[in-house]
Design a protein around this motif. Structure first.
Motif, PDB file in Angstrom:
ATOM      1  N   ALA A 199     -36.724  -0.104  27.505  1.00  0.00           N
ATOM      2  CA  ALA A 199     -36.851   1.290  27.955  1.00  0.00           C
ATOM      3  C   ALA A 199     -36.716   1.373  29.468  1.00  0.00           C
ATOM      4  N   SER A 200     -37.366   0.451  30.155  1.00  0.00           N
ATOM      5  CA  SER A 200     -37.360   0.495  31.614  1.00  0.00           C
ATOM      6  C   SER A 200     -35.954   0.302  32.164  1.00  0.00           C
ATOM      7  N   LYS A 215     -31.154   6.824  35.327  1.00  0.00           N
ATOM      8  CA  LYS A 215     -31.494   8.252  35.265  1.00  0.00           C
ATOM      9  C   LYS A 215     -32.699   8.558  36.148  1.00  0.00           C
ATOM     10  N   GLN A 216     -33.685   7.651  36.130  1.00  0.00           N
ATOM     11  CA  GLN A 216     -34.890   7.884  36.938  1.00  0.00           C
ATOM     12  C   GLN A 216     -34.562   7.838  38.420  1.00  0.00           C
ATOM     13  N   ASP A 217     -33.687   6.895  38.799  1.00  0.00           N
ATOM     14  CA  ASP A 217     -33.315   6.777  40.218  1.00  0.00           C
ATOM     15  C   ASP A 217     -32.617   8.031  40.705  1.00  0.00           C
ATOM     16  N   LEU A 223     -33.447   3.243  31.202  1.00  0.00           N
ATOM     17  CA  LEU A 223     -33.716   4.555  31.797  1.00  0.00           C
ATOM     18  C   LEU A 223     -33.698   4.538  33.319  1.00  0.00           C
ATOM     19  N   VAL A 266     -39.728  -3.905  23.912  1.00  0.00           N
ATOM     20  CA  VAL A 266     -39.520  -2.452  23.848  1.00  0.00           C
ATOM     21  C   VAL A 266     -39.629  -1.843  25.246  1.00  0.00           C
ATOM     22  N   LEU A 267     -40.675  -2.235  25.980  1.00  0.00           N
ATOM     23  CA  LEU A 267     -40.895  -1.649  27.303  1.00  0.00           C
ATOM     24  C   LEU A 267     -39.812  -2.073  28.283  1.00  0.00           C
ATOM     25  N   LEU A 325     -43.943   4.569  27.190  1.00  0.00           N
ATOM     26  CA  LEU A 325     -42.634   5.074  26.773  1.00  0.00           C
ATOM     27  C   LEU A 325     -42.503   6.552  27.091  1.00  0.00           C
ATOM     28  N   GLN A 355     -42.003   7.001  30.798  1.00  0.00           N
ATOM     29  CA  GLN A 355     -40.661   6.610  31.231  1.00  0.00           C
ATOM     30  C   GLN A 355     -39.622   7.655  30.836  1.00  0.00           C
ATOM     31  N   LEU A 356     -39.754   8.163  29.618  1.00  0.00           N
ATOM     32  CA  LEU A 356     -38.788   9.163  29.158  1.00  0.00           C
ATOM     33  C   LEU A 356     -38.912  10.443  29.973  1.00  0.00           C
ATOM     34  N   LYS A 415     -39.922  10.679  33.025  1.00  0.00           N
ATOM     35  CA  LYS A 415     -39.390  10.419  34.362  1.00  0.00           C
ATOM     36  C   LYS A 415     -37.872  10.482  34.372  1.00  0.00           C
ATOM     37  N   ALA A 416     -37.257  10.087  33.241  1.00  0.00           N
ATOM     38  CA  ALA A 416     -35.803  10.072  33.196  1.00  0.00           C
ATOM     39  C   ALA A 416     -35.231  11.453  32.888  1.00  0.00           C
ATOM     40  N   TYR A 417     -35.914  12.236  32.061  1.00  0.00           N
ATOM     41  CA  TYR A 417     -35.298  13.481  31.597  1.00  0.00           C
ATOM     42  C   TYR A 417     -35.974  14.748  32.112  1.00  0.00           C
ATOM     43  N   ASN A 428     -33.109  11.022  39.609  1.00  0.00           N
ATOM     44  CA  ASN A 428     -34.159  12.036  39.793  1.00  0.00           C
ATOM     45  C   ASN A 428     -34.927  11.828  41.084  1.00  0.00           C
ATOM     46  N   LYS A 471     -44.106  14.167  37.005  1.00  0.00           N
ATOM     47  CA  LYS A 471     -44.953  14.148  38.192  1.00  0.00           C
ATOM     48  C   LYS A 471     -46.302  14.790  37.895  1.00  0.00           C
ATOM     49  N   TYR A 474     -38.252  15.295  35.102  1.00  0.00           N
ATOM     50  CA  TYR A 474     -38.958  14.642  36.204  1.00  0.00           C
ATOM     51  C   TYR A 474     -40.157  15.452  36.693  1.00  0.00           C
TER      52      TYR A 474
END
Lengths: 227, 248
Positions: B35-36, B42-44, B39, B31-32, A101, A104-105, A107-109, B46, A115, A111
């Motif tokens: 989340a995946s 937003k990850q893409d 999110l 949960v995972l 988690l 993932q967070l 990576k989203a907020y 980035n 890394k 970045y």
């Protein structure tokens, strides 16, 4: 073995203050007399692997503190329902969920941070300190003290990591805070030409250094292993 | 105390353990998964932004806090070509997954090209940025190489890796290594020579257009990089030659 393994929450009074003397100790003890690395000898692998510079040491400390604290809270909340025969697997599942988690967070907020963390995320899951605290403390204590215990142990781990990293980076590559905006080339700025000590950049050098830290700390505290 | 003991025994029964672990698995999985999925957008964003930043970084110096999105839109023109150097229409270059194209035969690959155009005259191409993909010592390596307006001289490179040894092969990510490629040449009199990172470190290759100084202790990573460059320059060779002959 840590003294906390036998410490089981007594039937406590109705309103114990959030930061009672006992709770404060949960934070301060792991910093020195019950340090997870130098006294309990846990988490040594990552302490050797990632301390050649200060930046990853700080990142790892933050990651581990966060994961230990919140896994402790969750396991503590679940402690009365966990079947003891599969408790290690349950603990591992909770730790992994938290770690993923977090990743993932990030990576989203944030970045860039993600890394930087990516290599260490796996190391957090397998870090003995996380499992050690779950097994030794959170399984037998209430959520709030467990949370503090997690924070304390994360910081206790971090202190040693940062001491190691400062010495290794300074004498290994002659810099401090490499990778930060305020990166400092210590010897260059003093006009000294310094040839970095390659041994300190290797995990073997860190192992020797850690041994010295343990020696110094134990002779100050008068700590003896009990058999 | 009696009830407590009863509880304890229930918690040891096989049925309880099976149900508990099944419940835990479903819960953690949910949960995972949640989340995946939530999110991912937003990850893409980035990841795409990082890609754009990397492309720009090969041709110009990005200042702290520079508006990558704006600069990219203004200066970069992307399209996709095939092995013969002909443009393949209607494909977004950023949608081409270089990692999966890499698994195909060179002749079958879709090859994205990013042109870096002049600030005031967008028909003037100052550099072309080509993606690269290969295999280092432990895992994949990839990057971008920018060739100047002669379609031959390297203007900048940017490498990344998934699992090279920290402190050794992982150094390909550092500026210190990447600047060594600047000014090197891909072709010699129309023949593809590519650029080779040599074994050993500390030698001066400034008079050789096709060799760069190596990384001490990371010869195998360097070999991976060399293969990657040769492979991809080979893929782009026809396109680059076409462009060069159009210049003359």
């Amino acid at each position: 073995m840590s003294t906390e393994t036998v410490e089981i929450e007594k039937v406590e009074k109705k309103s114990e203050p959030l930061f009672s003397k006992k709770n404060k100790k949960l934070i301060s003890n792991p910093l020195d007399i019950d340090n997870p690395i130098t006294v309990q000898i846990l988490g040594v692998c990552s302490a050797l692997a990632i301390t050649s510079q200060i930046k990853p040491a700080i990142v790892m400390t933050l990651g581990l503190t966060f994961v230990t604290a919140f896994s402790n809270v969750f396991i503590s909340l679940m402690r009365n329902g966990i079947p003891s025969r599969i408790r290690i697997i349950v603990q591992l599942a909770i730790v992994s969920v938290w770690v993923i988690l977090v990743d993932q967070l990030l990576k989203a907020y944030v970045y860039d941070m993600a890394k930087l963390m990516s290599v260490y995320v796996g190391l957090i899951i397998t870090n003995c300190i996380v499992m050690g605290r779950l097994e030794a403390y959170a399984m037998a204590n209430k959520p709030w003290p467990s949370f503090l215990d997690g924070i304390g142990n994360g910081l206790g781990y971090g202190i040693i990591l940062i001491i190691l990293a400062v010495v290794r980076e300074l004498f290994g590559s002659g810099t401090l805070f490499k990778g930060f905006p305020f990166e400092w080339h210590v010897f260059e700025s003093m006009g000294i030409k310094y040839q970095g000590n390659g041994l300190l950049l290797l995990p073997a050098g860190a192992c020797i250094l850690l041994g010295i830290i343990i020696w110094v700390q134990r002779s100050i505290n008068g700590y003896r292993e009990t058999h | 105390m009696q009830t407590k003991k009863g509880d304890y025994n229930v918690r040891q029964s096989n049925l309880y353990i099976i149900l508990y672990s099944a419940g835990l698995t479903i819960f953690c999985g949910a949960v995972l998964a949640f989340a995946s999925i939530s999110l991912k957008d937003k990850q893409d964003v980035n990841i795409a932004l990082e890609q754009k930043g990397n492309i720009l970084a090969t041709v110009t110096t990005l200042e702290e806090g520079a508006n990558v999105e704006l600069l990219y839109a203004k200066r970069i023109r992307g399209f996709v070509i095939d092995y013969n150097g002909n443009e393949v229409p209607n494909i977004e270059p950023s949608k081409v997954a270089v990692a999966s194209e890499y698994k195909k035969k060179p002749e079958d690959r879709l090859l994205p090209v990013y042109e870096f155009v002049n600030e005031s005259d967008s028909s003037k191409v100052e550099a072309v940025v080509l993606p690269l993909f290969g295999y280092g010592l432990w895992n994949n390596v990839w990057g971008f190489v920018a060739l100047g307006s002669d379609f031959n001289t390297v203007r900048g490179v940017k490498f990344a890796h998934a699992g090279e040894t920290p402190g050794l092969g992982a150094r390909i990510e550092s500026e210190e290594i990447q600047v060594r490629y600047r000014g090197k040449k891909v072709f010699e009199n129309d023949n593809l020579v590519s650029i080779v990172m040599m074994k050993g470190e500390g030698k001066n290759y400034s008079d050789d257009y096709h060799k760069v100084d190596g990384m001490s202790g990371a010869t195998l990573t360097a070999k991976g990089i060399n293969n990657m460059m040769k492979d991809y320059f080979g893929c782009y060779a026809k396109y680059l030659k076409k462009k060069t002959s159009a210049l003359n």
